[in-house]
Write a protein that holds these residues in place. Structure first.
Motif, short mmCIF file in Angstrom:
data_model
loop_
_atom_site.label_atom_id
_atom_site.label_comp_id
_atom_site.label_asym_id
_atom_site.label_seq_id
_atom_site.Cartn_x
_atom_site.Cartn_y
_atom_site.Cartn_z
N VAL A 234 43.02 58.51 42.08
CA VAL A 234 42.61 58.40 43.47
C VAL A 234 41.21 58.99 43.63
O VAL A 234 40.74 59.80 42.82
CB VAL A 234 43.59 59.14 44.41
CG1 VAL A 234 44.95 58.48 44.40
CG2 VAL A 234 43.72 60.61 44.04
N THR A 239 42.29 57.64 48.58
CA THR A 239 42.58 56.23 48.32
C THR A 239 42.59 55.96 46.83
O THR A 239 41.87 56.62 46.06
CB THR A 239 41.53 55.35 49.00
OG1 THR A 239 40.22 55.69 48.49
CG2 THR A 239 41.55 55.56 50.50
N PRO A 240 43.38 54.99 46.36
CA PRO A 240 43.46 54.72 44.92
C PRO A 240 42.17 54.07 44.40
O PRO A 240 41.51 53.31 45.11
CB PRO A 240 44.66 53.78 44.80
CG PRO A 240 44.80 53.16 46.14
CD PRO A 240 44.34 54.18 47.13
N PRO A 243 43.70 49.76 43.71
CA PRO A 243 44.92 49.58 44.51
C PRO A 243 45.95 48.67 43.85
O PRO A 243 47.14 48.84 44.09
CB PRO A 243 44.39 48.96 45.82
CG PRO A 243 42.95 49.36 45.87
CD PRO A 243 42.48 49.38 44.45
N TYR A 246 48.01 50.86 41.55
CA TYR A 246 48.65 52.01 42.18
C TYR A 246 50.12 51.68 42.43
O TYR A 246 50.45 50.63 43.00
CB TYR A 246 47.94 52.36 43.49
CG TYR A 246 48.31 53.70 44.06
CD1 TYR A 246 47.72 54.86 43.59
CD2 TYR A 246 49.23 53.81 45.09
CE1 TYR A 246 48.03 56.09 44.13
CE2 TYR A 246 49.57 55.03 45.63
CZ TYR A 246 48.97 56.18 45.14
OH TYR A 246 49.30 57.40 45.68
N TYR A 248 52.81 51.74 44.43
CA TYR A 248 53.24 51.98 45.81
C TYR A 248 54.77 52.03 45.92
O TYR A 248 55.30 52.76 46.78
CB TYR A 248 52.69 50.89 46.73
CG TYR A 248 51.24 51.08 47.08
CD1 TYR A 248 50.84 51.95 48.08
CD2 TYR A 248 50.24 50.38 46.39
CE1 TYR A 248 49.51 52.13 48.39
CE2 TYR A 248 48.90 50.54 46.70
CZ TYR A 248 48.54 51.43 47.70
OH TYR A 248 47.22 51.61 48.00
N ARG A 288 46.36 61.62 49.71
CA ARG A 288 46.84 60.34 49.15
C ARG A 288 48.11 59.86 49.84
O ARG A 288 48.70 58.87 49.43
CB ARG A 288 47.10 60.51 47.65
CG ARG A 288 48.12 61.58 47.33
CD ARG A 288 48.46 61.61 45.86
NE ARG A 288 49.44 62.65 45.57
CZ ARG A 288 50.25 62.61 44.52
NH1 ARG A 288 50.21 61.59 43.67
NH2 ARG A 288 51.10 63.59 44.31
N ARG A 413 39.02 51.49 53.73
CA ARG A 413 39.78 51.70 52.50
C ARG A 413 41.00 52.60 52.75
O ARG A 413 42.08 52.34 52.24
CB ARG A 413 38.87 52.31 51.44
CG ARG A 413 39.47 52.40 50.06
CD ARG A 413 38.43 52.72 48.99
NE ARG A 413 37.77 53.99 49.28
CZ ARG A 413 36.47 54.11 49.49
NH1 ARG A 413 35.69 53.03 49.45
NH2 ARG A 413 35.92 55.29 49.73
N GLN A 414 40.82 53.65 53.55
CA GLN A 414 41.97 54.49 53.89
C GLN A 414 42.99 53.74 54.72
O GLN A 414 44.20 53.92 54.55
CB GLN A 414 41.48 55.73 54.64
CG GLN A 414 40.67 56.69 53.80
CD GLN A 414 40.13 57.86 54.62
OE1 GLN A 414 39.78 57.70 55.80
NE2 GLN A 414 40.04 59.03 54.01
N HIS A 417 44.98 51.49 52.45
CA HIS A 417 45.94 52.28 51.65
C HIS A 417 47.16 52.65 52.49
O HIS A 417 48.31 52.56 52.02
CB HIS A 417 45.23 53.53 51.14
CG HIS A 417 46.11 54.48 50.40
ND1 HIS A 417 46.88 54.11 49.32
CD2 HIS A 417 46.37 55.81 50.61
CE1 HIS A 417 47.56 55.16 48.87
NE2 HIS A 417 47.28 56.20 49.65
N ARG A 420 49.40 49.45 53.00
CA ARG A 420 50.18 49.04 51.84
C ARG A 420 51.36 49.97 51.61
O ARG A 420 52.45 49.52 51.25
CB ARG A 420 49.28 49.00 50.60
CG ARG A 420 48.26 47.87 50.63
CD ARG A 420 47.68 47.59 49.26
NE ARG A 420 48.70 47.20 48.30
CZ ARG A 420 48.44 46.81 47.06
NH1 ARG A 420 47.18 46.76 46.63
NH2 ARG A 420 49.41 46.48 46.23
N LEU A 421 51.16 51.28 51.82
CA LEU A 421 52.28 52.20 51.67
C LEU A 421 53.32 51.96 52.76
O LEU A 421 54.53 51.99 52.49
CB LEU A 421 51.77 53.64 51.73
CG LEU A 421 52.83 54.74 51.65
CD1 LEU A 421 53.60 54.65 50.33
CD2 LEU A 421 52.22 56.11 51.81
#
Length: 580
Positions: A234, A239-240, A243, A246, A248, A288, A413-414, A417, A420-421
């Protein structure tokens, strides 16, 4: 590319024009009276969304409307109530952290009346057993009634808990669906987890006392941080780096089952150390967005032991497989009234039941395994130091915020992230009764028609929680020996003692004598009731009352500070009286 500016032709600094008096811009620049009212209410600790309760005196018939605080724990709802709750939590952590005695006294010996009731309960149990063996059902019913009366008398006498479980009847088992065999799982430790020593846990909650060369003694405590494993590299903003690589899915499953992993850790630590380790802490997200926990530990434990226990702690999730998602939100199973089950929308075949899904593969491995990461931060903290106060503030830093609001999302970007989570959490089952199981072709345990496939209402699926659906404040039972209600009572008692008030709201004076209470009837008042004034009027009255209380409290503290041997003038948890 911008052309360079020629010398002497640089643009002049922008001039801020003052709006014309009386213009719309000038009017919009003035502060709003409503916002100022809310700010002052927040400053004086007045609840900004009080509950209007109507109290009726049953003796005189007098009725009045009283505003009670809403008791919110999130500052986005009510900052004063959230701040008050945070101060109570800080007082609770402070009181139990560096204790040198046991918080709870041992139980008092039983009285002769209590022993007599227990003996009578034994005689009734003996008689019931004889009547049951002789099939004298009428006497069994009479003895059951007598047993209930004796157990009520035992509870009224002051004994805690049940002396024995109630006798079950034939009607008690109706509607119980768990009538099958009990499924057993192996309790043998995993081969990839280090072994831990197991000692008999002593009945003590305080740590060791150390002696200095000068003869003085001190009892330090600890502060511990536990984190989850890595799911990919990260950046500093959380952020990864990549992505697409990563994990998730594992991040979502770890977040859902993180509370179980913490329970396993404290269980293993107590067995390894051999005493009842006490803790108080908070669960919050990292940058993260993975949960981690900060704990204040009473007493000291070697850092190597903490790291070893964290490495040896794991939690296995024995659920059906979720490798293949058979249904999507645009194609979901439907409820069949005749079959009383969820069926496939095309073939009308019932989905696999929860029991059959668990028995599908008897040699199956756990569907998920949760472990801690390698990062375990632990350090000692001395009582009465600024480091201890700073640590308490750090532990309770984010308890007034939603999990998703602990770290501000400022970049795209944050935000991607977080999305997606959250998308992964929306399809992750949270319990054995979660409606998300139907996405994988499995009916949840005790399924019914009110479920919405793929749309579970559990907190772990919400964007504000990020998978942390349980309690974020974790405090062991024997930490301070008090609940939040007890700490509230201590704060009120301190204020009453400082002001010289002998009788409080609970009807008990300082000598412990009970004052005859006035019986009241309470009911929730509606906002449109004629005796409920506008919210602004009620806030203004509360602000005035709170300002007078604060003035009287500060004056009382000044008088107490001038007395010889008065001690510290601060109240419970260092408060100055606001919000009490």
């Amino acid at each position: 590319m911008t052309a360079p500016t020629l010398p002497g032709l640089a643009p002049a600094a922008p001039v801020v024009e003052t709006p014309r008096p009386g213009s719309r811009a000038a009017r919009m620049g003035l502060p709003r009276a409503v916002d100022v009212l809310r700010d002052i209410a927040t400053e004086y600790g007045v609840c900004i969304r009080p509950l209007a309760m109507r109290r009726t005196d049953l003796a005189t018939g007098l009725t009045e409307v009283i505003d009670l605080p809403c008791g919110a724990t999130r500052e986005d709802k009510c900052p004063p109530c959230a701040k008050k709750n945070r101060r109570l939590r800080q007082a609770q952590i402070r009181e139990g952290w560096h204790r040198d005695d046991e918080p709870l006294p041992p139980p008092e010996p039983a009285t002769e009346e209590q022993k007599t009731l227990i003996l009578l309960r034994g005689h009734l149990e003996f008689s019931r057993d004889e009547a049951s063996r002789a099939s004298q059902l009428d006497q069994v019913a009479d003895l059951d009634e007598a047993i209930r009366e004796v157990e009520d008398a035992i509870a009224a006498e002051g004994l805690r808990g049940r002396v024995a479980p109630p006798h079950s009847t034939g009607d008690d088992d109706q509607g119980d669906e768990d009538t099958g065999r009990r499924r057993k799982r192996s309790t043998r430790r995993r081969q990839d987890a280090p072994d831990l020593p197991r000692r008999k846990v002593e009945r003590r909650t305080v740590g060791k006392t150390y002696s200095a060369p000068d003869g003085s003694t001190y009892r330090p405590s600890m502060w511990l941080t536990l984190t989850l494993d890595s799911y990919g590299p990260v950046r500093p903003d959380g952020t990864p780096v990549n992505p697409d690589r990563y994990n998730y899915r594992r991040a979502a499953w770890d977040a859902v089952h993180f509370p179980r992993l913490l329970d396993r850790f404290w269980q293993n630590l107590r067995r390894c150390e051999g005493w009842n380790v006490q803790y108080a802490g908070c669960v919050e997200p990292q940058r993260r967005l993975a949960p981690h926990a900060h704990f204040a530990i009473r007493g000291t434990i070697p850092r190597e032991v903490l790291r070893t226990v964290a490495a040896a702690t794991y939690h296995q999730v024995w659920w059906p497989s979720t490798d293949v998602q058979r249904y999507t939100l645009d194609r979901l199973p439907v409820w069949d009234e005749q079959a009383s089950a969820w069926v496939d929308p095309d073939t009308r075949e019932p989905l696999t039941t929860w029991t059959d899904a668990l028995d599908d593969d008897p040699d199956a491995e756990p569907v998920h395994l949760v472990r801690f990461g390698a990062q375990v931060d632990a350090r000692g903290v001395m009582p009465g130091t600024e480091d201890a106060e700073r640590t308490i503030r750090y532990v309770t830093k984010y308890i007034t915020k939603h999990t998703g609001d602990c770290h501000k999302i400022t970049t795209g970007r944050q935000r991607a992230h977080l999305d997606r989570l959250w998308q992964e959490l929306q399809v992750t089952p949270c319990t054995d009764r979660c409606a998300n199981w139907m996405l994988y072709g499995v009916q949840p345990k005790k399924a019914h028609a009110r479920l919405k496939p793929g749309r579970c209402k559990g907190k772990v699926h919400q964007r504000d929680t990020l998978g942390i659906g349980g309690r974020r404040i974790l405090i062991s039972r024997d930490w301070s020996g008090k609940t939040l209600s007890d700490h509230k009572h201590d704060a009120r008692a301190w204020v009453r003692a400082l002001l010289g008030v002998t009788v409080g709201l609970d009807g008990v004076d300082d000598q412990g004598a009970t004052v005859e209470p006035v019986r009241h009837a309470w009911e929730l008042a509606r906002p449109d009731d004629p005796d409920v004034g506008p919210l602004s009027h009620r806030l203004l009255r509360s602000i005035s009352e709170r300002a007078r209380w604060r003035s009287e409290l500060l004056a009382a503290k000044d008088r107490a500070a001038q007395l010889p041997d008065s001690g510290s003038a601060t109240g419970v948890g260092g408060t100055t009286g606001e919000g009490l």
